[in-house]
Design a protein around this motif. Structure first.
Motif, mmCIF file in Angstrom:
data_model
loop_
_atom_site.group_PDB
_atom_site.id
_atom_site.type_symbol
_atom_site.label_atom_id
_atom_site.label_comp_id
_atom_site.label_asym_id
_atom_site.label_seq_id
_atom_site.Cartn_x
_atom_site.Cartn_y
_atom_site.Cartn_z
ATOM 1 N N SER A 69 6.406 10.717 7.159
ATOM 2 C CA SER A 69 5.572 9.861 8.001
ATOM 3 C C SER A 69 4.141 10.387 8.059
ATOM 4 C CB SER A 69 6.148 9.821 9.413
ATOM 5 O OG SER A 69 5.212 9.250 10.296
ATOM 6 N N PRO A 103 0.848 -1.195 0.000
ATOM 7 C CA PRO A 103 0.000 0.000 0.000
ATOM 8 C C PRO A 103 0.883 1.243 0.000
ATOM 9 C CG PRO A 103 0.100 -0.932 2.207
ATOM 10 C CD PRO A 103 0.882 -1.858 1.310
ATOM 11 N N CYS A 104 0.609 2.173 -0.878
ATOM 12 C CA CYS A 104 1.495 3.326 -1.011
ATOM 13 C C CYS A 104 0.749 4.637 -1.167
ATOM 14 C CB CYS A 104 2.384 3.161 -2.254
ATOM 15 S SG CYS A 104 3.673 1.944 -2.064
ATOM 16 N N MET A 105 1.069 5.559 -0.316
ATOM 17 C CA MET A 105 0.632 6.937 -0.489
ATOM 18 C C MET A 105 1.904 7.789 -0.496
ATOM 19 S SD MET A 105 -2.192 9.043 1.710
ATOM 20 C CE MET A 105 -1.249 9.136 3.210
ATOM 21 N N SER A 124 2.812 7.755 12.924
ATOM 22 C CA SER A 124 3.410 7.932 14.239
ATOM 23 C C SER A 124 4.294 9.167 14.327
ATOM 24 C CB SER A 124 4.223 6.692 14.619
ATOM 25 O OG SER A 124 5.261 6.504 13.687
ATOM 26 N N PRO A 180 -9.281 6.798 0.547
ATOM 27 C CA PRO A 180 -8.099 6.889 1.394
ATOM 28 C C PRO A 180 -8.130 5.894 2.554
ATOM 29 C CG PRO A 180 -9.444 8.887 1.576
ATOM 30 C CD PRO A 180 -10.129 7.980 0.592
ATOM 31 N N TYR A 199 13.253 -3.914 11.161
ATOM 32 C CA TYR A 199 12.497 -2.666 11.060
ATOM 33 C C TYR A 199 13.473 -1.513 11.163
ATOM 34 C CZ TYR A 199 8.568 0.530 11.808
ATOM 35 O OH TYR A 199 7.628 1.531 11.676
ATOM 36 N N ASP A 227 4.772 -2.446 4.119
ATOM 37 C CA ASP A 227 4.724 -1.016 3.806
ATOM 38 C C ASP A 227 5.686 -0.667 2.672
ATOM 39 O OD1 ASP A 227 2.998 -0.909 5.886
ATOM 40 O OD2 ASP A 227 4.289 0.259 7.225
ATOM 41 N N GLY A 228 5.372 0.421 1.999
ATOM 42 C CA GLY A 228 6.201 0.877 0.895
ATOM 43 C C GLY A 228 7.206 1.938 1.286
ATOM 44 N N ASP A 229 7.389 2.133 2.591
ATOM 45 C CA ASP A 229 8.239 3.251 3.031
ATOM 46 C C ASP A 229 9.682 2.845 3.306
ATOM 47 O OD1 ASP A 229 7.922 1.837 5.339
ATOM 48 O OD2 ASP A 229 6.928 3.423 6.487
ATOM 49 N N ALA A 244 -6.447 0.581 0.986
ATOM 50 C CA ALA A 244 -5.412 0.220 0.012
ATOM 51 C C ALA A 244 -5.094 -1.276 0.087
ATOM 52 C CB ALA A 244 -4.150 1.054 0.259
ATOM 53 N N TYR A 253 -5.201 3.159 4.985
ATOM 54 C CA TYR A 253 -4.333 1.981 4.850
ATOM 55 C C TYR A 253 -5.154 0.720 4.539
ATOM 56 C CZ TYR A 253 -1.422 -1.935 6.358
ATOM 57 O OH TYR A 253 -0.750 -3.133 6.418
ATOM 58 N N ASN A 271 -2.494 4.815 -3.436
ATOM 59 C CA ASN A 271 -3.600 5.406 -2.700
ATOM 60 C C ASN A 271 -3.503 6.936 -2.778
ATOM 61 O OD1 ASN A 271 -4.823 5.120 0.734
ATOM 62 N ND2 ASN A 271 -5.943 4.933 -1.159
HETATM 63 N N1 LIG Z 1 -1.140 6.251 6.793
HETATM 64 C C1 LIG Z 1 -1.564 5.885 5.598
HETATM 65 N N2 LIG Z 1 -0.773 5.090 4.909
HETATM 66 C C2 LIG Z 1 -1.194 4.726 3.697
HETATM 67 C C3 LIG Z 1 -2.432 5.161 3.171
HETATM 68 N N3 LIG Z 1 -2.562 4.622 1.966
HETATM 69 C C4 LIG Z 1 -1.467 3.916 1.762
HETATM 70 N N4 LIG Z 1 -0.617 3.982 2.809
HETATM 71 C C5 LIG Z 1 0.673 3.302 2.919
HETATM 72 O O1 LIG Z 1 0.618 2.364 3.963
HETATM 73 C C6 LIG Z 1 1.920 2.094 4.461
HETATM 74 C C7 LIG Z 1 1.880 2.189 5.943
HETATM 75 O O2 LIG Z 1 1.867 3.487 6.333
HETATM 76 P P1 LIG Z 1 2.297 3.796 7.809
HETATM 77 O O3 LIG Z 1 3.586 3.109 8.113
HETATM 78 O O4 LIG Z 1 1.134 3.538 8.659
HETATM 79 O O5 LIG Z 1 2.499 5.307 7.694
HETATM 80 P P2 LIG Z 1 3.808 6.065 7.673
HETATM 81 O O6 LIG Z 1 3.541 7.296 6.948
HETATM 82 O O7 LIG Z 1 4.939 5.217 7.199
HETATM 83 O O8 LIG Z 1 3.972 6.427 9.180
HETATM 84 P P3 LIG Z 1 5.006 5.911 10.238
HETATM 85 O O9 LIG Z 1 5.378 4.497 9.907
HETATM 86 O O10 LIG Z 1 4.277 6.031 11.508
HETATM 87 O O11 LIG Z 1 6.134 6.838 10.119
HETATM 88 C C8 LIG Z 1 2.853 3.083 3.762
HETATM 89 O O12 LIG Z 1 3.469 2.398 2.690
HETATM 90 C C9 LIG Z 1 1.878 4.147 3.246
HETATM 91 O O13 LIG Z 1 2.362 4.786 2.101
HETATM 92 C C10 LIG Z 1 -3.260 6.017 3.920
HETATM 93 O O14 LIG Z 1 -4.347 6.437 3.522
HETATM 94 N N5 LIG Z 1 -2.784 6.358 5.141
#
Ligand SMILES: Nc1nc2c(ncn2[C@@H]2O[C@H](COP(=O)(O)OP(=O)(O)OP(=O)(O)O)[C@@H](O)[C@H]2O)c(=O)[nH]1
Ligand SMILES: [Mg+2]
Length: 212
Positions: free
Chosen positions: A191, A9-11, A194, A58, A183, A80-82, A63, A60, A35
């Motif tokens: 972010s 899932p990616c925003m 969190s 929108p 992690y 996660d995609g981050d 997505a 998580y 997303n």
């Molecule tokens: N929060 C959030 N994440 C989303 C959404 N849609 C997709 N995502 C993705 O879901 C994954 C998980 O996001 P999180 O880890 O919860 O959000 P983050 O921005 O990385 O926040 P932190 O991990 O707390 O720093 C990431 O790859 C986001 O890009 C959405 O609507 N809200």
């Protein structure tokens, strides 16, 4: 097991996605759910060979659910995609499905803010005591059989999704396994949860609805 889709899932994760996609295990397919990104997420994912679908609602959970519906494999993984999680940890979770219905990662390392770590500790304790789940984290990365997951009817479309999945798995009598996964801080981008007070407030509200 090689028929596995990795749902991401990616925003706005264009900066982190190349590193994530480079570490997808051999034979696994990457499915990026875009997303409402306003950056280059979809183009970056496509150019690196991932399948991309777009989910306009929108959240998580929204997505992730779109990815589960679109996947065609027997097994799906979600991460996660981050860049905070390593796709190379996924085969261990998939292998655990030989003896389990759901395999979740316990995130080790990283540098989450204190409020996030405290929240995780309290919520996972509740999952152990009220729902008899052997977990010490909230199942942010997971492997599961696709059809069984769909049949579980997880309805949360926001950040409560992973928690509701664990609660429903417990109620359905599933065997759940937790394994350590690495992690680290996100590798690029901003972010959404969190790292901000507003994001944390929304997440806690979503979690509370699931566990009350
Ligand atoms: N929060 C959030 N994440 C989303 C959404 N849609 C997709 N995502 C993705 O879901 C994954 C998980 O996001 P999180 O880890 O919860 O959000 P983050 O921005 O990385 O926040 P932190 O991990 O707390 O720093 C990431 O790859 C986001 O890009 C959405 O609507 N809200
Ligand atoms: Mg993150």
């Amino acid at each position: 097991m090689s028929d596995v889709t990795v749902i991401i899932p990616c925003m706005n994760e264009a900066g982190s996605l190349p590193g994530v996609l480079a570490r997808i295990p051999d034979g696994y397919r990457a499915l990026v759910v875009d997303n409402n990104s306003t950056d280059d997420t979809a183009n970056v994912a496509e150019s690196l060979g991932a399948t991309v679908i777009r989910e306009p609602v929108p959240g998580y959970g929204s997505a992730v659910h779109a990815g589960v519906v679109a996947a065609e494999s027997e097994v799906v993984c979600v991460l996660d995609g981050d860049g905070s999680m390593d796709p190379q940890d996924l085969p261990l979770l998939v292998a655990a499905l030989d003896d389990a219905d759901l395999a979740v990662g316990r995130r080790r390392g990283g540098n989450s803010p204190l409020h996030a770590r405290l929240g995780n500790a309290v919520l996972s304790m509740r999952l152990r005591t009220k729902y008899s789940l052997p977990v010490h984290d909230l199942g942010a990365v997971r492997a599961v059989r696709r059809q069984a997951l769909l049949d579980l009817n997880v309805s949360d479309r926001r950040s409560g999704y992973p928690l509701q999945l664990l609660v429903l798995a417990s109620k359905a009598g599933w065997t759940v396994t937790e394994l350590d996964v690495s992690y680290s801080p996100r590798t690029a981008g901003v972010s959404k949860v969190s790292g901000s007070v507003g994001g944390t407030v929304v997440a806690v509200r979503d979690f509370w609805k699931v566990l009350k």
